[in-house]
Scaffold this active site. Structure first.
Site, PDB file in Angstrom:
ATOM      1  N   GLY A  12     -26.622 -36.039  47.696  1.00 39.88           N
ATOM      2  CA  GLY A  12     -25.802 -35.988  46.489  1.00 39.88           C
ATOM      3  C   GLY A  12     -24.979 -37.247  46.319  1.00 39.88           C
ATOM      4  O   GLY A  12     -23.937 -37.243  45.670  1.00 39.88           O
ATOM      5  N   ALA A  13     -25.459 -38.362  46.884  1.00 37.32           N
ATOM      6  CA  ALA A  13     -24.683 -39.603  46.924  1.00 37.32           C
ATOM      7  C   ALA A  13     -24.528 -40.252  45.562  1.00 37.32           C
ATOM      8  O   ALA A  13     -23.697 -41.148  45.395  1.00 37.32           O
ATOM      9  CB  ALA A  13     -25.335 -40.594  47.894  1.00 37.32           C
ATOM     10  N   GLY A  15     -23.618 -38.499  42.938  1.00 35.39           N
ATOM     11  CA  GLY A  15     -22.736 -37.632  42.174  1.00 35.39           C
ATOM     12  C   GLY A  15     -21.279 -38.043  42.239  1.00 35.39           C
ATOM     13  O   GLY A  15     -20.899 -39.001  42.918  1.00 35.39           O
ATOM     14  N   PHE A  16     -20.457 -37.276  41.552  1.00 40.64           N
ATOM     15  CA  PHE A  16     -19.021 -37.539  41.442  1.00 40.64           C
ATOM     16  C   PHE A  16     -18.366 -37.655  42.811  1.00 40.64           C
ATOM     17  O   PHE A  16     -17.711 -38.663  43.134  1.00 40.64           O
ATOM     18  CB  PHE A  16     -18.413 -36.412  40.605  1.00 40.64           C
ATOM     19  CG  PHE A  16     -16.921 -36.341  40.573  1.00 40.64           C
ATOM     20  CD1 PHE A  16     -16.148 -37.470  40.357  1.00 40.64           C
ATOM     21  CD2 PHE A  16     -16.266 -35.117  40.737  1.00 40.64           C
ATOM     22  CE1 PHE A  16     -14.757 -37.388  40.310  1.00 40.64           C
ATOM     23  CE2 PHE A  16     -14.888 -35.022  40.684  1.00 40.64           C
ATOM     24  CZ  PHE A  16     -14.134 -36.159  40.478  1.00 40.64           C
ATOM     25  N   LEU A  17     -18.527 -36.656  43.666  1.00 39.59           N
ATOM     26  CA  LEU A  17     -17.940 -36.685  45.004  1.00 39.59           C
ATOM     27  C   LEU A  17     -18.753 -37.545  45.956  1.00 39.59           C
ATOM     28  O   LEU A  17     -18.197 -38.311  46.747  1.00 39.59           O
ATOM     29  CB  LEU A  17     -17.822 -35.259  45.562  1.00 39.59           C
ATOM     30  CG  LEU A  17     -17.370 -35.135  47.016  1.00 39.59           C
ATOM     31  CD1 LEU A  17     -15.979 -35.731  47.216  1.00 39.59           C
ATOM     32  CD2 LEU A  17     -17.393 -33.674  47.468  1.00 39.59           C
ATOM     33  N   LYS A 162     -23.779 -20.983  46.636  1.00 47.91           N
ATOM     34  CA  LYS A 162     -22.948 -21.727  47.577  1.00 47.91           C
ATOM     35  C   LYS A 162     -22.554 -20.862  48.769  1.00 47.91           C
ATOM     36  O   LYS A 162     -22.479 -21.344  49.913  1.00 47.91           O
ATOM     37  CB  LYS A 162     -21.700 -22.264  46.867  1.00 47.91           C
ATOM     38  CG  LYS A 162     -21.972 -23.297  45.807  1.00 47.91           C
ATOM     39  CD  LYS A 162     -22.597 -24.573  46.360  1.00 47.91           C
ATOM     40  CE  LYS A 162     -21.591 -25.427  47.081  1.00 47.91           C
ATOM     41  NZ  LYS A 162     -22.161 -26.743  47.492  1.00 47.91           N
TER      42      LYS A 162
END
Length: 382
Positions: A12-13, A15-17, A162
């Site tokens: 998820g690199a 993405g936002f976080l 999740k």
């Protein structure tokens, strides 16, 4: 303990976080051997920021699907640390439940399997406050912690995915690796994340511009939450990664989950939007568009209409019962356990987090106004 010599994979690199985690790793851990950044696709800005890095750490860009087991096996070869931030986030029902499960649950399990096969030692999972709730009754929590008893019966497909993925991660802790080592896992549950680049904040800004520079109130003033700045969530990932390399600290962390918050004032979601942008001339509606109970049953009606139309046309309501409860339930948590077990203290104080986010908002507003202006129909000439 530092991360010197470590080869790290961040999913998820793009993405936002995820982007923030990678940038902070590059800034703080100069002796990292390699960071492998994994995502299905990278924006030009993310790709450029990673590839332009001039430090000693090797940065490898990996574009691929989290559901591709072969790809994940290759990605994990030679890695000792995985930070798993990839997920589909959906609170409106825009994505099919099956797709959410495949990415968030099956993808996580495939990644865990790849880690065990490749002797990855440490695995940090980015979970969510929605694993806890709010539940379908909207029961509040005020200053809760990891020992707080709560009836977390949730119906949202995202929240359920999740919760299942986090359970799989924590269950995998203690597995034997092929090289004789032990697989250590843990999970972080951030509260609502805000900051520069927030896709949710961008959406609210666009709506406010269309509403005469006024945020529509979506949450009651009394529905207090404790949002957390994106830089502090990224910082928590780095601190717990270091702690896992310390055998004395690791024995307290492995198999555990942690709530991550900071010193952002407790306020409602709508009042957070206002607090971050009021100095730029944006306002917020004084009250909800209708009484809360009426909103809830109106959302139910919209869900029924969506269900009845499904065989003929796709209709996604602008809000649903889960979102009404999520935005209007007091839900605050302490980070004391994270502070005790791996020394988490917010890196960015509220004043700085607010200033950074407000500066970003100031840069985004003209772009959004121009975009909306271009979308308006041009007047016809006689």
């Amino acid at each position: 303990m530092s991360l010197a010599g470590v080869r790290c994979l961040v999913t998820g690199a793009g993405g936002f976080l995820g982007q923030r985690i990678v940038r902070l790793l590059l800034e703080e851990e100069e002796e990292l051997a390699e960071i492998r950044t994994l995502d299905k696709a990278f924006s030009y800005e993310a790709y450029k920021s990673f590839t332009d890095f001039k430090g000693q750490t090797q940065v490898t860009i990996l574009e691929g699907d989290i559901q591709d087991a072969t790809f994940l096996q290759r990605a994990c070869q030679g890695v000792s640390l995985v930070i798993h931030a990839a997920a589909i986030i959906d609170v409106l029902g825009l994505v099919e439940t099956k797709v959410i499960r495949e990415v968030n649950v099956t993808g996580t399990q495939l990644l865990l399997d790849a880690c065990v096969c490749n002797n990855v030692q440490h695995f940090i999972y980015t979970s969510s406050i929605e694993v806890t709730g709010p539940n379908y009754r909207g029961d509040p929590i005020c200053n809760g912690d990891e020992d707080t008893v709560y009836d977390s019966i949730i119906r949202s497909p995202y929240s359920q995915s999740k919760k299942l993925a986090e359970a799989a991660v924590l269950k995998a802790n203690g597995q034997a690796l092929k090289d004789g080592g032990i697989f250590l896992t843990c999970a972080l549950r951030p509260t609502y994340i805000f900051g520069e680049g927030s896709p949710f904040l961008q959406g609210h800004l666009a709506e406010s511009i269309m509403n005469n520079n006024n945020f529509r109130r979506i949450s009651r003033k009394e529905a207090l939450v404790n949002p957390v700045y994106v830089g502090n969530v990224a910082w928590a990932h780095i601190l717990i990664a270091k702690a896992l390399r310390n055998p004395e600290k690791a024995k307290h962390i492995e198999g555990q989950f942690y709530y991550i918050s900071d010193d952002t004032p407790h306020l409602s979601y709508s009042d957070l939007n206002y607090e971050l942008s009021k100095e730029l001339g944006l306002g917020v509606d004084p009250c909800l568009p209708m009484p809360l109970m009426m909103m809830y049953y109106f959302a139910l009606l919209l869900e029924v209409v969506s269900f009845l139309l499904r065989p003929f046309v796709t209709y996604i309501p602008s809000f649903n019962r889960h979102l009404v409860l999520l935005l209007n339930t007091t839900f605050t948590f302490s980070y004391r356990k994270a502070q005790r077990d791996f020394g988490y203290v917010p890196r960015y104080k509220w004043k700085e987090a607010k200033q950074r986010t407000s500066q970003w908002i100031a840069s985004v507003i003209p772009q959004r106004r121009q975009y909306l202006k271009n979308r308006l129909p041009k007047p016809k000439r006689n």
